[in-house]
Structure formats: structure tokens, C-alpha cells
Design a protein around this motif. Structure first.
Motif, PDB file in Angstrom:
ATOM      1  N   ALA A   1       0.832  -1.206   0.000  1.00  0.00           N
ATOM      2  CA  ALA A   1       0.000   0.000   0.000  1.00  0.00           C
ATOM      3  C   ALA A   1       0.865   1.254   0.000  1.00  0.00           C
ATOM      4  CB  ALA A   1      -0.925  -0.012   1.215  1.00  0.00           C
ATOM      5  N   TYR A   2       1.983   1.212   0.727  1.00  0.00           N
ATOM      6  CA  TYR A   2       2.899   2.358   0.766  1.00  0.00           C
ATOM      7  C   TYR A   2       3.481   2.613  -0.622  1.00  0.00           C
ATOM      8  CZ  TYR A   2       6.906   5.244   2.047  1.00  0.00           C
ATOM      9  OH  TYR A   2       7.838   6.247   2.121  1.00  0.00           O
ATOM     10  N   GLY A   3       3.839   1.531  -1.341  1.00  0.00           N
ATOM     11  CA  GLY A   3       4.386   1.683  -2.684  1.00  0.00           C
ATOM     12  C   GLY A   3       3.376   2.285  -3.639  1.00  0.00           C
ATOM     13  N   VAL A   4       2.106   1.818  -3.567  1.00  0.00           N
ATOM     14  CA  VAL A   4       1.057   2.373  -4.424  1.00  0.00           C
ATOM     15  C   VAL A   4       0.842   3.849  -4.121  1.00  0.00           C
ATOM     16  CG1 VAL A   4      -1.403   2.274  -4.953  1.00  0.00           C
ATOM     17  CG2 VAL A   4      -0.093   0.155  -4.727  1.00  0.00           C
ATOM     18  N   LEU A   5       0.823   4.194  -2.830  1.00  0.00           N
ATOM     19  CA  LEU A   5       0.645   5.588  -2.447  1.00  0.00           C
ATOM     20  C   LEU A   5       1.788   6.446  -2.966  1.00  0.00           C
ATOM     21  CD1 LEU A   5      -0.886   7.757  -0.834  1.00  0.00           C
ATOM     22  CD2 LEU A   5       0.430   7.074   1.190  1.00  0.00           C
ATOM     23  N   ALA A   6       3.021   5.944  -2.860  1.00  0.00           N
ATOM     24  CA  ALA A   6       4.179   6.702  -3.337  1.00  0.00           C
ATOM     25  C   ALA A   6       4.093   6.935  -4.844  1.00  0.00           C
ATOM     26  CB  ALA A   6       5.464   5.959  -2.974  1.00  0.00           C
ATOM     27  N   LEU A   7       3.681   5.906  -5.590  1.00  0.00           N
ATOM     28  CA  LEU A   7       3.542   6.060  -7.044  1.00  0.00           C
ATOM     29  C   LEU A   7       2.443   7.059  -7.391  1.00  0.00           C
ATOM     30  CD1 LEU A   7       3.897   2.341  -8.231  1.00  0.00           C
ATOM     31  CD2 LEU A   7       5.538   4.214  -8.562  1.00  0.00           C
ATOM     32  N   ALA A   8       1.329   6.993  -6.635  1.00  0.00           N
ATOM     33  CA  ALA A   8       0.224   7.920  -6.897  1.00  0.00           C
ATOM     34  C   ALA A   8       0.647   9.362  -6.631  1.00  0.00           C
ATOM     35  CB  ALA A   8      -0.977   7.544  -6.032  1.00  0.00           C
ATOM     36  N   ILE A   9       1.383   9.577  -5.549  1.00  0.00           N
ATOM     37  CA  ILE A   9       1.845  10.930  -5.223  1.00  0.00           C
ATOM     38  C   ILE A   9       2.823  11.422  -6.285  1.00  0.00           C
ATOM     39  CG2 ILE A   9       3.182  12.277  -3.575  1.00  0.00           C
ATOM     40  CD1 ILE A   9       1.969  10.591  -1.358  1.00  0.00           C
ATOM     41  N   ALA A  10       3.714  10.525  -6.745  1.00  0.00           N
ATOM     42  CA  ALA A  10       4.683  10.913  -7.776  1.00  0.00           C
ATOM     43  C   ALA A  10       3.968  11.271  -9.076  1.00  0.00           C
ATOM     44  CB  ALA A  10       5.682   9.781  -8.003  1.00  0.00           C
ATOM     45  N   ALA A  11       2.966  10.475  -9.464  1.00  0.00           N
ATOM     46  CA  ALA A  11       2.209  10.755 -10.695  1.00  0.00           C
ATOM     47  C   ALA A  11       1.451  12.069 -10.575  1.00  0.00           C
ATOM     48  CB  ALA A  11       1.244   9.601 -10.984  1.00  0.00           C
ATOM     49  N   LEU A  12       0.844  12.299  -9.403  1.00  0.00           N
ATOM     50  CA  LEU A  12       0.104  13.542  -9.191  1.00  0.00           C
ATOM     51  C   LEU A  12       1.037  14.747  -9.240  1.00  0.00           C
ATOM     52  CD1 LEU A  12      -2.563  14.935  -8.477  1.00  0.00           C
ATOM     53  CD2 LEU A  12      -2.027  14.572  -6.049  1.00  0.00           C
ATOM     54  N   ALA A  13       2.217  14.604  -8.640  1.00  0.00           N
ATOM     55  CA  ALA A  13       3.171  15.707  -8.659  1.00  0.00           C
ATOM     56  C   ALA A  13       3.642  15.999 -10.079  1.00  0.00           C
ATOM     57  CB  ALA A  13       4.366  15.370  -7.754  1.00  0.00           C
ATOM     58  N   GLY A  14       3.872  14.916 -10.867  1.00  0.00           N
ATOM     59  CA  GLY A  14       4.290  15.117 -12.258  1.00  0.00           C
ATOM     60  C   GLY A  14       3.211  15.792 -13.086  1.00  0.00           C
ATOM     61  N   TRP A  15       1.963  15.364 -12.885  1.00  0.00           N
ATOM     62  CA  TRP A  15       0.854  15.992 -13.618  1.00  0.00           C
ATOM     63  C   TRP A  15       0.705  17.463 -13.240  1.00  0.00           C
ATOM     64  CZ3 TRP A  15      -3.590  18.138 -11.529  1.00  0.00           C
ATOM     65  CH2 TRP A  15      -4.563  18.540 -12.459  1.00  0.00           C
ATOM     66  N   ALA A  16       0.823  17.763 -11.933  1.00  0.00           N
ATOM     67  CA  ALA A  16       0.679  19.147 -11.477  1.00  0.00           C
ATOM     68  C   ALA A  16       1.795  20.017 -12.043  1.00  0.00           C
ATOM     69  CB  ALA A  16       0.687  19.194  -9.955  1.00  0.00           C
ATOM     70  N   ALA A  17       3.018  19.480 -12.098  1.00  0.00           N
ATOM     71  CA  ALA A  17       4.138  20.261 -12.619  1.00  0.00           C
ATOM     72  C   ALA A  17       3.969  20.535 -14.111  1.00  0.00           C
ATOM     73  CB  ALA A  17       5.442  19.516 -12.348  1.00  0.00           C
ATOM     74  N   SER A  18       3.551  19.499 -14.869  1.00  0.00           N
ATOM     75  CA  SER A  18       3.384  19.692 -16.314  1.00  0.00           C
ATOM     76  C   SER A  18       2.237  20.662 -16.619  1.00  0.00           C
ATOM     77  CB  SER A  18       3.124  18.345 -16.997  1.00  0.00           C
ATOM     78  OG  SER A  18       1.919  17.763 -16.535  1.00  0.00           O
ATOM     79  N   THR A  19       1.159  20.574 -15.828  1.00  0.00           N
ATOM     80  CA  THR A  19       0.035  21.492 -16.026  1.00  0.00           C
ATOM     81  C   THR A  19       0.450  22.925 -15.739  1.00  0.00           C
ATOM     82  OG1 THR A  19      -1.541  19.749 -15.431  1.00  0.00           O
ATOM     83  CG2 THR A  19      -2.308  22.019 -15.302  1.00  0.00           C
ATOM     84  N   ALA A  20       1.182  23.110 -14.651  1.00  0.00           N
ATOM     85  CA  ALA A  20       1.624  24.468 -14.304  1.00  0.00           C
ATOM     86  C   ALA A  20       2.566  25.015 -15.369  1.00  0.00           C
ATOM     87  CB  ALA A  20       2.326  24.433 -12.950  1.00  0.00           C
ATOM     88  N   PHE A  21       3.462  24.172 -15.902  1.00  0.00           N
ATOM     89  CA  PHE A  21       4.378  24.615 -16.938  1.00  0.00           C
ATOM     90  C   PHE A  21       3.623  25.001 -18.211  1.00  0.00           C
ATOM     91  CE2 PHE A  21       7.125  23.690 -20.594  1.00  0.00           C
ATOM     92  CZ  PHE A  21       8.180  24.531 -20.319  1.00  0.00           C
ATOM     93  N   ARG A  22       2.588  24.203 -18.573  1.00  0.00           N
ATOM     94  CA  ARG A  22       1.804  24.500 -19.770  1.00  0.00           C
ATOM     95  C   ARG A  22       1.047  25.801 -19.631  1.00  0.00           C
ATOM     96  NH1 ARG A  22      -0.361  20.078 -19.949  1.00  0.00           N
ATOM     97  NH2 ARG A  22      -2.373  20.536 -18.955  1.00  0.00           N
ATOM     98  N   LEU A  23       0.477  26.026 -18.448  1.00  0.00           N
ATOM     99  CA  LEU A  23      -0.268  27.279 -18.222  1.00  0.00           C
ATOM    100  C   LEU A  23       0.665  28.482 -18.284  1.00  0.00           C
ATOM    101  CD1 LEU A  23      -2.653  26.137 -15.344  1.00  0.00           C
ATOM    102  CD2 LEU A  23      -3.263  26.586 -17.732  1.00  0.00           C
ATOM    103  N   MET A  24       1.856  28.335 -17.714  1.00  0.00           N
ATOM    104  CA  MET A  24       2.813  29.427 -17.755  1.00  0.00           C
ATOM    105  C   MET A  24       3.253  29.718 -19.181  1.00  0.00           C
ATOM    106  SD  MET A  24       5.148  28.482 -14.423  1.00  0.00           S
ATOM    107  CE  MET A  24       6.344  29.736 -14.857  1.00  0.00           C
ATOM    108  N   LYS A  25       3.417  28.667 -19.983  1.00  0.00           N
ATOM    109  CA  LYS A  25       3.860  28.850 -21.358  1.00  0.00           C
ATOM    110  C   LYS A  25       2.778  29.516 -22.210  1.00  0.00           C
ATOM    111  CE  LYS A  25       5.791  26.276 -25.238  1.00  0.00           C
ATOM    112  NZ  LYS A  25       6.206  24.939 -25.753  1.00  0.00           N
ATOM    113  N   ASN A  26       1.524  29.084 -22.016  1.00  0.00           N
ATOM    114  CA  ASN A  26       0.412  29.661 -22.777  1.00  0.00           C
ATOM    115  C   ASN A  26       0.088  31.084 -22.320  1.00  0.00           C
ATOM    116  OD1 ASN A  26       0.192  27.289 -24.190  1.00  0.00           O
ATOM    117  ND2 ASN A  26      -1.388  26.428 -22.843  1.00  0.00           N
ATOM    118  N   GLY A  27       0.365  31.348 -21.029  1.00  0.00           N
ATOM    119  CA  GLY A  27       0.060  32.676 -20.509  1.00  0.00           C
ATOM    120  C   GLY A  27       1.060  33.693 -20.949  1.00  0.00           C
TER     121      GLY A  27
END
Length: 258
Positions: free
Chosen positions: A232-258
Motif C-alpha cells: 500500500a505504501y508503494g502504491v501511495l508513493a507512485l500515486a503521489i509521484a504521478a500527481l506531482a508530475g501531472w501538477a508540474a506539467s500542467t503548471a508549466f503549460r499554463l505558464m507557457k500559454n500565458g
């Protein structure tokens, strides 16, 4: 002045009953018996104080000395030696250390080699080298002690092993105190605190107590999850890593388009 501020508490300790057979006894206390490790834990200060209780007048002709040690949980550890071969560094030898405290500090009233005999050090295991036990090194290694010395150097550099000569204040051969700095990288567990009274380089009395170091809050929950439910700890760690990657890419895209 600092010792005077502790006088009321020490007088209360001295009022406690003491065995009639003891000529000198350590009566000691700690500023705290529990230390909580949180996300913003940056270390802690531990005040150690005490007094000497006597059934008889103080012995004449010998000077009283005090040694205080604080020891963290011990675990085995493998110490490896790296050597350069064909242009790269590789592990070429290793020694298994059977017992090494995760944290160890010694505070004294004077130079350790002047107030403590080698025999007493061997018997009580007070100095830093004596607290490390390494038995049964491979036959091809003829200088196994060098591995122990390397472990001590590394942990000294990380603030985990230390010797503070003269750091224990002793007043009127009765009251004593010292401050111990506990680093941020503490390991969970019971930390053994030992008090030694010495005369003529021999231990005449000692006492032990413990400080409990524990993770609390989110750190405790994650620690227990990792140990009790690693999947369960491994699944949680992967989920947090995926969420962090998605949040970073979204923020970068918004900054680029803005």
C-alpha cells in the motif's frame, strides 16, 4: 547561575530515600523524557542535571569527576572500503560491525583519558570506540580496526558521534549539569542516558535512564504504513509521484500559454 536555578529541583531529588550501603550515589534528571520527531524537526536540546548524594562525608584526597553519555539504538552495519580500479571506484573489502549506536555522545568534567582508566573504559564501554563492537572480520583483512575508525569519522562528521571534554559543570563536588545537542537525523527508539561518578580514574557510582524518541503525526503514519503495509505504501508513493508530475506539467503549460 545556571546551577543555582536548578537548586530547588535538585534538593527535591536529594530528599528521596537512598540505600544505606551506598557511600556516593547519582541523583539525576532530564529536562524532557520524550522527544517527538515531526516534519519540521531540526534537532533538540537536552538538559541533563543531577547531584551526588552521600551517606558519609565526602572522601578526602581524591577529586570527583562526572561523565554523562547518551546512546541511541544500536544496529549492525557493514563498512565497505572503496578502491580505484580501471579508472572507477568499486567496493574491494568490507567488515561487518556487530553493534554500532545510531547516536552516541560523551560529556565529561575533564579530559577523558585523565579521569577514566582504560580498564574502566573496557568494563563500562564509555568512550566512543568502546561502544562499537566488531567481531570476526574476514581473514584477508589484517587492519579491521581501520573500518571501525572510518565509521567513527563518518558519524562524527554527521554529528552522530561526539566527545565534549569539560562540558559537564560541577559545583561544590555535589551539583552537576550539561547540555546535549540532539541532531535532526535521529533514529527512533529508547536513548540510554548514563551517569558516572569517578574518583582516582575509577567508577564509584552510576545510574541509567532513558529518553524516548518517536515520530508523531504524518511521519508516524507513513512510517507504520511502510513497515506494516509495504504494498500500500508503494502504491501511495507512485500515486503521489504521478500527481506531482501531472501538477508540474500542467503548471508549466499554463505558464507557457500565458
Amino acid at each position: 547561575m545556571r546551577l543555582a536555578a536548578l537548586l530547588p529541583g535538585l534538593l527535591g531529588l536529594l530528599a528521596a530515600p537512598v540505600p544505606a550501603a551506598a557511600q556516593e550515589e547519582v541523583v539525576a534528571g532530564l529536562s524532557r523524557n520524550e522527544i517527538s520527531i515531526t516534519a519540521n524537526f531540526e534537532g533538540s536540546d537536552l538538559l541533563i542535571y543531577g547531584a551526588v548524594k552521600r551517606d558519609e562525608p565526602e572522601p578526602s584526597g581524591s577529586r570527583l569527576e562526572v561523565i554523562v553519555t547518551v546512546e541511541g539504538p544500536s544496529t549492525p552495519i557493514t563498512v565497505r572500503r572503496k578502491s580505484r580500479s580501471f579508472g572507477i571506484w568499486i567496493n574491494t573489502a568490507s567488515v561487518e560491525v556487530d553493534r554500532a549506536p545510531s547516536f552516541y555522545t560523551v560529556a565529561t568534567t575533564g579530559p577523558l583519558d585523565e579521569i577514566l582508566s582504560q580498564t574502566e573504559d573496557l568494563r563500562r564501554r564509555i568512550s566512543v570506540p568502546q561502544m562499537i563492537r566488531s567481531v570476526g572480520a574476514p581473514k584477508e583483512i589484517d587492519n579491521s580496526y581501520a573500518f571501525t575508525e572510518a565509521l567513527i569519522r563518518i558519524r562524527e562528521a554527521n554529528g552522530l558521534y561526539s566527545l565534549h571534554e569539560g562540558a559537564v559543570e560541577l559545583a561544590e563536588d555535589t551539583l552537576f549539569r550539561t547540555d546535549v545537542d540532539l541532531p535532526a537525523n535521529l533514529v527512533e527508539g529508547a536513548y540510554l542516558t548514563r551517569f558516572f561518578l569517578l574518583r582516582d580514574r575509577q567508577v564509584v557510582a552510576m545510574r541509567e535512564t532513558f529518553v524516548d524518541v518517536r515520530k508523531v503525526g504524518l511521519e508516524r503514519w507513513l512510517y507504520e504504513l511502510a513497515r506494516g503495509q509495504p504494498a500500500a505504501y508503494g502504491v501511495l508513493a507512485l500515486a503521489i509521484a504521478a500527481l506531482a508530475g501531472w501538477a508540474a506539467s500542467t503548471a508549466f503549460r499554463l505558464m507557457k500559454n500565458g
